[in-house]
Write a protein that holds these residues in place. Sequence first.
Motif, short mmCIF file in Angstrom:
data_model
loop_
_atom_site.label_atom_id
_atom_site.label_comp_id
_atom_site.label_asym_id
_atom_site.label_seq_id
_atom_site.Cartn_x
_atom_site.Cartn_y
_atom_site.Cartn_z
N ARG A 150 0.84 -1.20 0.00
CA ARG A 150 0.00 0.00 0.00
C ARG A 150 0.87 1.25 0.00
O ARG A 150 0.58 2.23 -0.69
CB ARG A 150 -0.92 -0.02 1.22
CG ARG A 150 -1.89 1.16 1.26
CD ARG A 150 -2.83 1.10 2.45
NE ARG A 150 -3.79 0.01 2.33
CZ ARG A 150 -3.85 -1.04 3.14
NH1 ARG A 150 -2.98 -1.14 4.15
NH2 ARG A 150 -4.76 -1.98 2.97
N THR A 203 -3.30 -0.20 -4.72
CA THR A 203 -4.61 -0.18 -4.05
C THR A 203 -4.81 -1.56 -3.41
O THR A 203 -4.99 -2.57 -4.10
CB THR A 203 -5.72 0.11 -5.05
OG1 THR A 203 -5.45 1.35 -5.71
CG2 THR A 203 -7.06 0.15 -4.36
N GLU A 223 -6.49 -4.27 -0.37
CA GLU A 223 -7.61 -4.58 0.53
C GLU A 223 -7.31 -5.94 1.17
O GLU A 223 -6.99 -6.91 0.49
CB GLU A 223 -8.92 -4.65 -0.23
CG GLU A 223 -10.12 -4.94 0.69
CD GLU A 223 -11.43 -4.99 -0.07
OE1 GLU A 223 -12.46 -5.21 0.57
OE2 GLU A 223 -11.40 -4.85 -1.30
N SER A 233 -5.70 -3.01 -8.79
CA SER A 233 -6.12 -3.17 -7.39
C SER A 233 -5.92 -4.62 -6.97
O SER A 233 -6.12 -5.56 -7.75
CB SER A 233 -7.58 -2.78 -7.22
OG SER A 233 -8.42 -3.58 -8.04
N THR A 246 -6.54 -7.65 -3.88
CA THR A 246 -7.31 -8.07 -2.72
C THR A 246 -6.68 -9.33 -2.14
O THR A 246 -6.46 -10.31 -2.84
CB THR A 246 -8.77 -8.36 -3.09
OG1 THR A 246 -9.34 -7.18 -3.67
CG2 THR A 246 -9.56 -8.79 -1.88
N ASN A 269 -5.96 -9.93 -8.21
CA ASN A 269 -5.72 -8.57 -8.75
C ASN A 269 -6.60 -8.36 -9.98
O ASN A 269 -6.90 -9.30 -10.74
CB ASN A 269 -4.25 -8.38 -9.09
CG ASN A 269 -3.74 -9.33 -10.16
OD1 ASN A 269 -3.26 -10.41 -9.84
ND2 ASN A 269 -3.84 -8.91 -11.42
#
Length: 557
Positions: A274, A279, A281, A318, A320, A336
Amino acid sequence: MWPPRRIAGEASLALLLVLPAVAFGLLGQRGVAETAGVALAVGLLTPLRRVLPATVLLVAAAGSAVLPETGALVLIAAWSAGRRIGGLGRAAGFFAIAYTLSLGLSVLREQSLLSPSILLFSGLWLLVSLIVPGLAGRYWSQRRTLTDTLYEYNSQLIRERAMIAGHARIRERQRIAQDMHDSLGHQLALIAVHTGALEVDRELTGRQREAVGVLREASVAAMHELRDVVGLLRDGTEAPGPEGTEPATAPEAGHPGAPSRGVAGIDSLVETSRRAGATMELRRSGEVRPLAPTADHAAYRLVQEGLTNAHKHAPGASITVALRYEEDSLVVEVTNSPAAAPVPGSVAGGGQGLTGLEERARLVGGMVHAGRTADGGFRLAGVLPYTSQGGNQATFVAAPDDFRAQRPAGPFGEMDPVIEGQGLPKELAKAMSRNKRGSGIAIGCGVAALVALVLLAALIVGGVFLFREADDAMIEPKQYHAVKVGQSEAEVRERLPHGNSFLTSDVEKGAPPVPEGARCLTLLSTEFGTTWDAEPVFRFCFRDGVLVEKKSFEVES
């Protein structure tokens, strides 16, 4: 102390030998006290043969000459003596004494054995019943000794080969560790120093200073991981530090600057990504449960590999990270989205990361899956089992010994893998092959000798039997002429054989008629007939206790 199995076997064998002795004693009208004494002696000598084989052999051989019901004990004693008497000359001496003692006592006990044919037969029978079991027992003992020696030699060779292979692996791992330390350690130390100096540069903006800090922390973490790997490769030996002055060992948990290498360290990986501008999560679901250390480390490596691939192949996408605690396993996912920009062609990739993850998961009983998502992204997922209820953890062994270390014990306990006859050296295989051929030849010669001995004994027995039958059925011509008509039947029969033999069963065919009311004794002549097909016969007929007729004639044989 004997084990229970041997005690039961010896008791059963003693009972098996005692029962015939008791049966023969009672049937032979021997007294109860004498029968009990013989049975007690047989029962005591049976287990004693293991301790005093030569003494028991001599006692059994002498006893069998006086007490025939102990003949079975002689076979067992000879087998045991052949196995346990050390030295070929010593064993031959004891067996010769036992043979002479048994034969001498038999001759003294039965005067009829003084006949040469009966004496020869008795000697051969003793040879078969005494010497053959001894030779068989000695051969079995020597074969077992040779087999044990070969297995011991095999074990030594395999142990030496394993030691040589282990030393070779250690040297190669130390060489790799030294190369990694000298090359990567130096480069990472330079990166850490330069990024540390660049981070305090006043001309950098806040965003740039933050990116340089991420690089510095990544280089420091890489140095710690490199030191861990070098320590593992060196099998616990100390590795020199980055500067070559201090030993570097694997960092312990909680050591400052040493990030966790398990699930607890995933937060640090996510935060680092990060801060690098991705990005990120992080999702967790389910009740947190402990994993085995190896599975915990595999979860960390899976997330680390997933983030590395996402940064490398889908920059700007992004990402996750999901940790799902299921009933029996932890499911780790790194997903991703599609790349926001084309991937530079200069990005290097070894293609070995996923292979290593699959091997890690397999060793802990899990699995790894990687593939494209429906929207064009990429998903890396792994299933890792929890620690079992008993606290058992996966055991890792060297690849060549994997089947040995993880094989369950058999019904008789763990078998030493070094004595299994697999992968024998060429020299040992040839030696064992020659031993098998030699054993086969020895067995064949022994069997042939035994068969020849049995045939010879059968011929001798047949000859003795025919000799006795001839004595019962044949007379000389002078004996025929010495008998006169009118003599009493008792006097004549006393001077002649009884004639009850299979040799005289067919002489009545073609014989002259028998006088009315007479009973006849038919005997063969020791002389030859007038032709090859003629058999000379003498017949004596009795009536009212008196010899009334004697005839000499020939019948066809």
